[in-house]
Design a protein around this motif. Structure first.
Motif, PDB file in Angstrom:
ATOM      1  N   ASP A 169       0.856  -1.180   0.000  1.00  0.00           N
ATOM      2  CA  ASP A 169       0.000   0.000   0.000  1.00  0.00           C
ATOM      3  C   ASP A 169       0.900   1.240   0.000  1.00  0.00           C
ATOM      4  O   ASP A 169       1.758   1.387   0.866  1.00  0.00           O
ATOM      5  N   ARG A 170       0.712   2.113  -0.983  1.00  0.00           N
ATOM      6  CA  ARG A 170       1.494   3.354  -1.069  1.00  0.00           C
ATOM      7  C   ARG A 170       0.540   4.544  -1.027  1.00  0.00           C
ATOM      8  O   ARG A 170      -0.435   4.577  -1.778  1.00  0.00           O
ATOM      9  N   LYS A 171       0.846   5.502  -0.180  1.00  0.00           N
ATOM     10  CA  LYS A 171       0.069   6.739  -0.141  1.00  0.00           C
ATOM     11  C   LYS A 171       1.036   7.916  -0.141  1.00  0.00           C
ATOM     12  O   LYS A 171       2.036   7.917   0.577  1.00  0.00           O
ATOM     13  N   SER A 172       0.730   8.898  -0.964  1.00  0.00           N
ATOM     14  CA  SER A 172       1.540  10.115  -0.987  1.00  0.00           C
ATOM     15  C   SER A 172       0.628  11.328  -0.924  1.00  0.00           C
ATOM     16  O   SER A 172      -0.515  11.287  -1.391  1.00  0.00           O
ATOM     17  N   HIS A 173       1.150  12.380  -0.338  1.00  0.00           N
ATOM     18  CA  HIS A 173       0.394  13.618  -0.178  1.00  0.00           C
ATOM     19  C   HIS A 173       1.310  14.779  -0.552  1.00  0.00           C
ATOM     20  O   HIS A 173       2.414  14.916  -0.011  1.00  0.00           O
ATOM     21  N   ILE A 174       0.875  15.587  -1.504  1.00  0.00           N
ATOM     22  CA  ILE A 174       1.631  16.760  -1.955  1.00  0.00           C
ATOM     23  C   ILE A 174       0.818  18.003  -1.632  1.00  0.00           C
ATOM     24  O   ILE A 174      -0.381  18.053  -1.915  1.00  0.00           O
ATOM     25  N   VAL A 175       1.461  19.014  -1.051  1.00  0.00           N
ATOM     26  CA  VAL A 175       0.755  20.249  -0.739  1.00  0.00           C
ATOM     27  C   VAL A 175       1.727  21.422  -0.776  1.00  0.00           C
ATOM     28  O   VAL A 175       2.909  21.273  -0.439  1.00  0.00           O
ATOM     29  N   ARG A 176       1.244  22.559  -1.222  1.00  0.00           N
ATOM     30  CA  ARG A 176       2.036  23.795  -1.186  1.00  0.00           C
ATOM     31  C   ARG A 176       1.838  24.452   0.167  1.00  0.00           C
ATOM     32  O   ARG A 176       0.708  24.667   0.593  1.00  0.00           O
ATOM     33  N   SER A 177       2.946  24.785   0.841  1.00  0.00           N
ATOM     34  CA  SER A 177       2.840  25.395   2.157  1.00  0.00           C
ATOM     35  C   SER A 177       4.100  26.187   2.470  1.00  0.00           C
ATOM     36  O   SER A 177       5.214  25.677   2.361  1.00  0.00           O
ATOM     37  N   GLU A 178       3.916  27.452   2.834  1.00  0.00           N
ATOM     38  CA  GLU A 178       4.998  28.331   3.268  1.00  0.00           C
ATOM     39  C   GLU A 178       6.172  28.346   2.292  1.00  0.00           C
ATOM     40  O   GLU A 178       7.334  28.209   2.668  1.00  0.00           O
ATOM     41  N   GLY A 179       5.851  28.493   1.006  1.00  0.00           N
ATOM     42  CA  GLY A 179       6.900  28.598  -0.006  1.00  0.00           C
ATOM     43  C   GLY A 179       7.582  27.293  -0.344  1.00  0.00           C
ATOM     44  O   GLY A 179       8.630  27.287  -0.996  1.00  0.00           O
ATOM     45  N   GLN A 180       7.004  26.180   0.109  1.00  0.00           N
ATOM     46  CA  GLN A 180       7.590  24.864  -0.136  1.00  0.00           C
ATOM     47  C   GLN A 180       6.570  23.940  -0.802  1.00  0.00           C
ATOM     48  O   GLN A 180       5.363  24.084  -0.615  1.00  0.00           O
ATOM     49  N   LEU A 181       7.085  22.986  -1.563  1.00  0.00           N
ATOM     50  CA  LEU A 181       6.276  21.876  -2.033  1.00  0.00           C
ATOM     51  C   LEU A 181       6.582  20.716  -1.087  1.00  0.00           C
ATOM     52  O   LEU A 181       7.683  20.158  -1.101  1.00  0.00           O
ATOM     53  N   VAL A 182       5.619  20.389  -0.228  1.00  0.00           N
ATOM     54  CA  VAL A 182       5.823  19.385   0.817  1.00  0.00           C
ATOM     55  C   VAL A 182       5.281  18.049   0.334  1.00  0.00           C
ATOM     56  O   VAL A 182       4.133  17.947  -0.099  1.00  0.00           O
ATOM     57  N   VAL A 183       6.113  17.014   0.420  1.00  0.00           N
ATOM     58  CA  VAL A 183       5.741  15.683  -0.056  1.00  0.00           C
ATOM     59  C   VAL A 183       5.850  14.690   1.089  1.00  0.00           C
ATOM     60  O   VAL A 183       6.936  14.491   1.644  1.00  0.00           O
TER      61      VAL A 183
END
Length: 366
Positions: free
Chosen positions: A121-135
């Protein structure tokens, strides 16, 4: 917490992105896409997964619709593929908010393969936050859970295209029927490492869709990691952007459209559906019944308005129901609690996936 981690993760993230950069033609394409062009991409594709022998294995669906993200107008992209390959349940789902400039605001990506004694099972979450691309990435293999977090300064990922944004770009390119040379974007590979994603025209051809022959336009997409590993897909589209065929090179499974849809004309794209009210027959106390109906319609309109503002609800529940029916847990309430707890920032991801895996294993044993 995000600020504290930024300094620790920034150096390694920058090293990954220094090796790959988006090309000029790719950046020009992103800058050239307008709102009217994106409006033509708001529809749903439903295809069937077919084996090399022609046997149906599952389904593949893509939908794009208007949405809002933190009060910013954007698009909700939802894609999911579920089925059985050699009797093994497997699937992928992607749900993301993509801005009008094709920037990924947030994306959730879930892949699973349910082997009898060893599930993945693989789950990933990408979000833009505080000038960063958080993965954030969580991989559950059997009873082992591995988590990883990476951060990329937004300035270092110009030309980044997520899996969801890729689906929109494919539709736009299919509508234009022209692909610039050397169109290379930044993208993540299957291990969520920053890689290059190259698009190339396969030209026009005729293709069988069900029992009919149709003119289609082909696009090749290749995701490459450090020039070593490659994953290539061939996709074919109708003139209005509908997907007819999608296959990964080397895979025995192909996604195929079974029946030609009605082509979407310019007038139909922009025309809002007209909902006709059916006349009501009053049989009892008209005044009392009228008051009741007014309140009912007001409540119904309020519910419909909320659902339109949050189209992700339907996508979320669809993914949950498909996952539930594949796992078939004995304790539905605990399973639902574990599944939705993964979306809470206050809940331990490790505890959630471990509990879910344990419950599933016990159910299989019984």
């Amino acid at each position: 917490m995000l600020s504290a981690l930024t300094g620790f993760m920034e150096d390694s993230s920058q090293k990954r992105t220094l090796e790959v950069k988006a090309s000029g033609p790719a950046l020009d394409l992103l800058a050239s896409v307008g709102h009217h062009e994106l409006q033509k991409c708001l529809f749903t594709d439903s295809l069937v997964a077919v084996s090399a022998s022609g046997r149906e294995l599952g389904e593949f669906c893509i939908s794009v619709q208007k949405a809002g993200y933190n009060e910013e107008p954007c698009y909700l992209v939802h894609a999911n593929s579920h089925g059985l390959i050699d009797g093994i349940p497997c699937g992928t789902s992607v749900m993301a908010y993509v801005s009008r400039t094709l920037e990924t605001l947030e994306q959730k990506h879930h892949e699973y393969v349910m082997l009898k004694d060893h599930s993945l099972d693989r789950k990933s979450h990408i979000v833009r936050s505080e000038g960063q691309l958080v993965v954030n990435k969580v991989i559950t293999e059997g009873e082992k859970v591995r988590e990883d977090t990476s951060m990329f300064p937004l300035s270092s990922v110009q030309g980044f295209v997520s899996e969801a944004a890729n689906l929109l770009i494919m539709r736009i390119l299919a509508l234009r029927k022209v692909l610039p040379e050397n169109m290379v974007f930044l993208s993540f590979d299957s291990e969520m490492n920053m890689s290059s994603s190259t698009y190339r025209s396969l030209g026009s051809m005729q293709q069988m869709v069900g029992a009919e022959e149709a003119d289609v336009f082909g696009i090749e997409r290749t995701v490459e990691t450090a020039g070593i590993l490659r994953a290539t897909w061939h996709c074919y589209f109708l003139c209005d952007g509908h997907l007819t065929n999608r296959a990964q090179v080397g895979s025995p499974v192909t996604m195929k459209l079974q029946k030609l849809p009605d082509l979407i004309g310019e007038e139909l794209r922009d025309k809002e559906p007209i909902l006709e009210k059916k006349p009501l027959i009053w049989e009892d106390d008209m005044q009392l019944y009228s008051t009741f109906l007014d309140q009912k319609e007001q409540l119904k309109a309020d519910h419909v308005s909320y659902l339109k503002q949050h189209p992700e609800l339907r996508a979320l529940m669809l993914d949950f129901m498909q996952f539930l029916l594949l796992r078939k847990p004995s304790d539905v309430f605990s399973f639902a609690s574990d599944y939705f707890a993964a979306f809470s920032s206050k809940h331990s991801t490790r505890e959630t996936f471990t509990a879910s895996q344990t419950a599933t294993s016990e159910n299989s044993a019984n």
